[in-house]
Design a protein around this motif. Structure first.
Motif, mmCIF file in Angstrom:
data_model
loop_
_atom_site.group_PDB
_atom_site.id
_atom_site.type_symbol
_atom_site.label_atom_id
_atom_site.label_comp_id
_atom_site.label_asym_id
_atom_site.label_seq_id
_atom_site.Cartn_x
_atom_site.Cartn_y
_atom_site.Cartn_z
ATOM 1 N N GLU A 229 -15.433 -40.283 20.880
ATOM 2 C CA GLU A 229 -15.800 -38.410 21.470
ATOM 3 C C GLU A 229 -16.717 -38.644 22.539
ATOM 4 O O GLU A 229 -16.549 -37.976 23.671
ATOM 5 C CB GLU A 229 -16.445 -37.760 20.149
ATOM 6 N N SER A 230 -17.898 -39.507 22.261
ATOM 7 C CA SER A 230 -18.823 -39.689 23.474
ATOM 8 C C SER A 230 -18.368 -40.103 24.881
ATOM 9 O O SER A 230 -18.417 -39.914 25.841
ATOM 10 C CB SER A 230 -20.026 -40.461 22.777
ATOM 11 N N GLU B 215 -16.246 -37.390 26.424
ATOM 12 C CA GLU B 215 -16.509 -36.214 27.035
ATOM 13 C C GLU B 215 -16.541 -35.777 28.277
ATOM 14 O O GLU B 215 -16.272 -34.542 28.697
ATOM 15 C CB GLU B 215 -17.770 -35.994 26.351
#
Length: 320
Positions: free
Chosen positions: A41-42, A45
């Motif tokens: 997810e990071s 982003e």
């Protein structure tokens, strides 16, 4: 557990200071499913407005799980080899490749479809067209004949055929590679009441497309043709998808004009033509339908409230 222990698992490579996923391919990677989802997810982003969803879909595919079940597996360990494959898919997504092409699957209607770069990725908004088509074929025992032009993955044709098993559906596409994908989707979803024909819109309809009277006439013609104008800035975002399925002339309406021009000769009196189009093209498409003699013109909106599908009925009664 400390904050450091819950951080995304990484390894420091001696060649530089960039942390990367652990490179070993034997045994388990450090961390859990939750850790790797957080890491992915990071990573996403900055390039995806659906980073968490992308991370979950890609990992679920790799570990053979439903996305909805991932929450129950957050504390599970994960194989190092799987992590390496996951890191590769995340890099592809960071470069802008659609999730559907990475997983080779896309849900549409009640179906799961195989997709690759030969076909457009089916969008939820196209279900607006399917809903309208089914409302015109209200009986599951209907023996109507339906034609889907530019079928691509077969999404529209398969959705209609699966809901109306007594209806005869013919799906055309100019791309044999796309038709191979559509045929595979018919096999995967066990839908048999349809036929695939290589044709540029209505040009190549042969005897196999004729009814028992030898007439190439249909109760309903549907299409999600290319409708983006050449040079449109949005094409950059769609660079992984086949240009043939996206663009259609300077104003995006060339394919729609051709279909509207030729459809009446292949529709029964009282038959319907339904066309998906761009959100700003509804008025232009209605004008084209009216000029071609269609009546009962209507435009329906997609799930986002945008004008998305326009259609009309060929004047006359089916009995005429």
């Amino acid at each position: 557990m400390s904050a450091d222990e819950t951080a995304a698992p990484t390894v420091q490579l001696p060649s530089d200071a960039t942390p990367r996923p652990v490179p070993n391919v034997q045994g388990l990677a450090p961390g859990t499913v939750r850790d790797w989802l957080n890491w992915a997810e990071s990573e996403l982003e900055a390039t995806s407005d659906s980073a968490r969803a992308d991370a979950e879909v890609l990992l679920a595919r790799l570990i053979g799980s439903e996305r909805s079940q991932l929450r129950l597996r957050h504390e599970d360990a994960i194989e190092a080899a799987t992590v390496l494959r996951y890191a590769s898919t995340i890099e592809r997504r960071k470069l802008g490749e659609p999730v559907a092409y990475i997983t080779t699957r896309q849900g549409f209607w009640t179906l799961e479809l195989a997709v690759d770069t030969h076909v457009l990725i089916p969008r939820p908004d196209t279900e607006t067209l399917v809903e309208w088509a089914l409302s015109l074929l209200p009986e599951k025992t209907s023996v109507a004949r339906v034609l889907d032009l530019g079928t691509g993955s077969g999404a529209i044709a398969l959705a209609i055929a699966s809901e109306r098993p007594s209806t005869s559906v013919i799906a055309t596409d100019v791309s044999e590679a796309a038709l191979d994908v559509a045929r595979e989707n018919a096999r995967l979803n066990e839908v048999s009441n349809l036929e695939f024909i290589c044709s540029s819109w209505l040009e190549g309809l042969s005897k196999s497309a004729c009814d028992e009277r030898g007439e190439s006439s249909f109760d309903l013609i549907v299409s999600n043709p290319p409708y983006i104008a050449e040079g449109d800035s949005h094409l950059t975002e769609l660079r992984y998808e086949p240009r043939l399925a996206l663009t259609s002339g300077a104003d995006g309406l060339e394919a729609i004009r051709e279909i509207i021009r030729d459809a009446p000769a292949h529709l029964k009196a009282g038959g319907w033509l339904l066309l998906e189009h761009g959100y700003e093209q509804g008025s232009a498409v209605r004008s084209l339908l009216q000029a071609a003699g269609f009546v009962e013109l209507e435009t329906r909106r997609d799930f986002g409230g945008q004008e998305r599908v326009s259609g009309g009925r060929k004047a006359g009664n089916e009995s005429e």
